[in-house]
Enzyme design. Structure first.
Site, PDB file in Angstrom:
ATOM      1  N   ARG A  69       0.898  -1.426   0.019  1.00 18.81           N
ATOM      2  CA  ARG A  69      -0.032   0.049   0.102  1.00 18.81           C
ATOM      3  C   ARG A  69       0.964   1.237  -0.149  1.00 18.81           C
ATOM      4  NH1 ARG A  69       1.371   2.383   4.333  1.00 18.81           N
ATOM      5  NH2 ARG A  69       1.618   0.984   6.649  1.00 18.81           N
ATOM      6  N   THR A  74       2.897   2.460   9.749  1.00 15.28           N
ATOM      7  CA  THR A  74       1.655   2.663  10.756  1.00 15.28           C
ATOM      8  C   THR A  74       1.385   1.623  11.494  1.00 15.28           C
ATOM      9  OG1 THR A  74      -0.640   3.614  10.568  1.00 15.28           O
ATOM     10  CG2 THR A  74      -0.296   1.493   9.223  1.00 15.28           C
ATOM     11  N   HIS A  76      -1.422  -0.702  13.724  1.00 17.58           N
ATOM     12  CA  HIS A  76      -2.720  -1.148  13.919  1.00 17.58           C
ATOM     13  C   HIS A  76      -2.768  -2.040  15.325  1.00 17.58           C
ATOM     14  CE1 HIS A  76      -3.973   0.262   9.909  1.00 17.58           C
ATOM     15  NE2 HIS A  76      -3.310  -0.734   9.365  1.00 17.58           N
ATOM     16  N   ALA A 149      -5.520   7.354   9.810  1.00 14.44           N
ATOM     17  CA  ALA A 149      -4.442   6.908   8.934  1.00 14.44           C
ATOM     18  C   ALA A 149      -5.257   6.537   7.575  1.00 14.44           C
ATOM     19  CB  ALA A 149      -3.502   6.142   9.372  1.00 14.44           C
ATOM     20  N   ILE A 150      -4.697   6.972   6.315  1.00 11.25           N
ATOM     21  CA  ILE A 150      -5.187   6.395   5.098  1.00 11.25           C
ATOM     22  C   ILE A 150      -4.109   5.626   4.164  1.00 11.25           C
ATOM     23  CG2 ILE A 150      -6.346   7.018   2.790  1.00 11.25           C
ATOM     24  CD1 ILE A 150      -7.622   9.392   4.452  1.00 11.25           C
ATOM     25  N   GLY A 151      -4.349   4.710   3.601  1.00 14.35           N
ATOM     26  CA  GLY A 151      -3.266   4.326   2.796  1.00 14.35           C
ATOM     27  C   GLY A 151      -3.959   3.040   1.804  1.00 14.35           C
ATOM     28  N   GLY A 162      -7.006   0.772   3.342  1.00 17.58           N
ATOM     29  CA  GLY A 162      -8.105   1.700   3.450  1.00 17.58           C
ATOM     30  C   GLY A 162      -7.647   2.620   4.595  1.00 17.58           C
ATOM     31  N   CYS A 180       3.950   7.522   9.849  1.00 17.22           N
ATOM     32  CA  CYS A 180       3.774   8.182   8.442  1.00 17.22           C
ATOM     33  C   CYS A 180       5.064   9.033   8.305  1.00 17.22           C
ATOM     34  CB  CYS A 180       2.415   8.968   8.179  1.00 17.22           C
ATOM     35  SG  CYS A 180       1.136   7.727   8.209  1.00 17.22           S
TER      36      CYS A 180
END
Length: 216
Positions: A69, A74, A76, A149-151, A162, A180
């Protein structure tokens, strides 16, 4: 039609990736509906295509998953709502920049349901909130923290990976990386902002705001 899946408990990253890749291929082949998958992961770090090894401060703390991605490192983990988006971007305008902007707008609209104002900042991926309650930055600018976060990745114009929204994760887990690649700003969550928000509340907000942004 977009199928919504919500998985309770913690979903392993490799399991999630296998599902996303299979579903994206089926969508591209016209054999499956688009899908939004809401889940939580056990604690782990992921490395995007722009990840710099020096930004992995504590490589032995949690499992590290290399992924294709976009973006850098990042985190999770439990208390973070991950929304994996398997959508046909080819049929939604064939415009990657617009699609990413729509994902950002979706997260901002969901946050607004809790009276949280999210911001997009040039050069800083993700969604940010201003923190007037914190000391300003050395240059005098207001402190800001990242709340989402977005990726994404595209294969045959179908997206996977996502967005992730920090609901109530252990924020100390972000210390093992430079999130990031950004060092001047912090990380926050909805609960850290003083909001008694549950994962179910966030799911409802995401589902309600999705149609406003994507037209479904």
């Amino acid at each position: 039609m977009v199928e919504w899946i919500t998985t309770d408990g913690l979903t392993g990253y490799d399991e999630a990736l296998a599902f996303m890749e299979a579903r994206a291929a089926a969508i591209a082949a016209g054999e499956a509906e688009e899908c939004i998958w809401l889940l939580e992961h056990p604690p782990l770090y992921t490395a995007g295509t722009s990840a710099r090894r020096e930004d992995l401060r504590d490589p032995d703390r949690f499992p590290v998953h290399d992924t294709r991605r976009g973006g850098q490192y990042t985190y999770h983990g439990p208390g973070q709502r991950v929304a994996y988006v398997m959508l046909n971007v080819g049929e939604r305008g064939h415009d990657v920049r617009r699609f990413v902007a729509e994902l950002e707008a979706w997260v901002i609209a969901a946050l607004a349901e809790f009276n949280v104002t999210g911001h997009i900042r040039e050069g800083r991926v993700g969604v940010w909130v201003e923190r007037p309650d914190k000391p300003p930055l050395p240059d005098g600018r207001m402190a800001e923290d990242k709340v989402a976060a977005i990726g994404i990745r595209l294969r045959k114009w179908v997206s996977f990976h996502g967005v992730s929204i920090n609901v109530e994760p252990d924020l100390s887990h972000f210390d093992g990386i430079v999130p990031c690649g950004i060092t001047d700003y912090g990380v926050t969550s909805l609960v850290d902002l003083g909001l008694p928000v549950t994962m179910g509340d966030v799911d409802t907000a995401l589902k309600r705001s999705f149609g406003d942004v994507f037209g479904d």
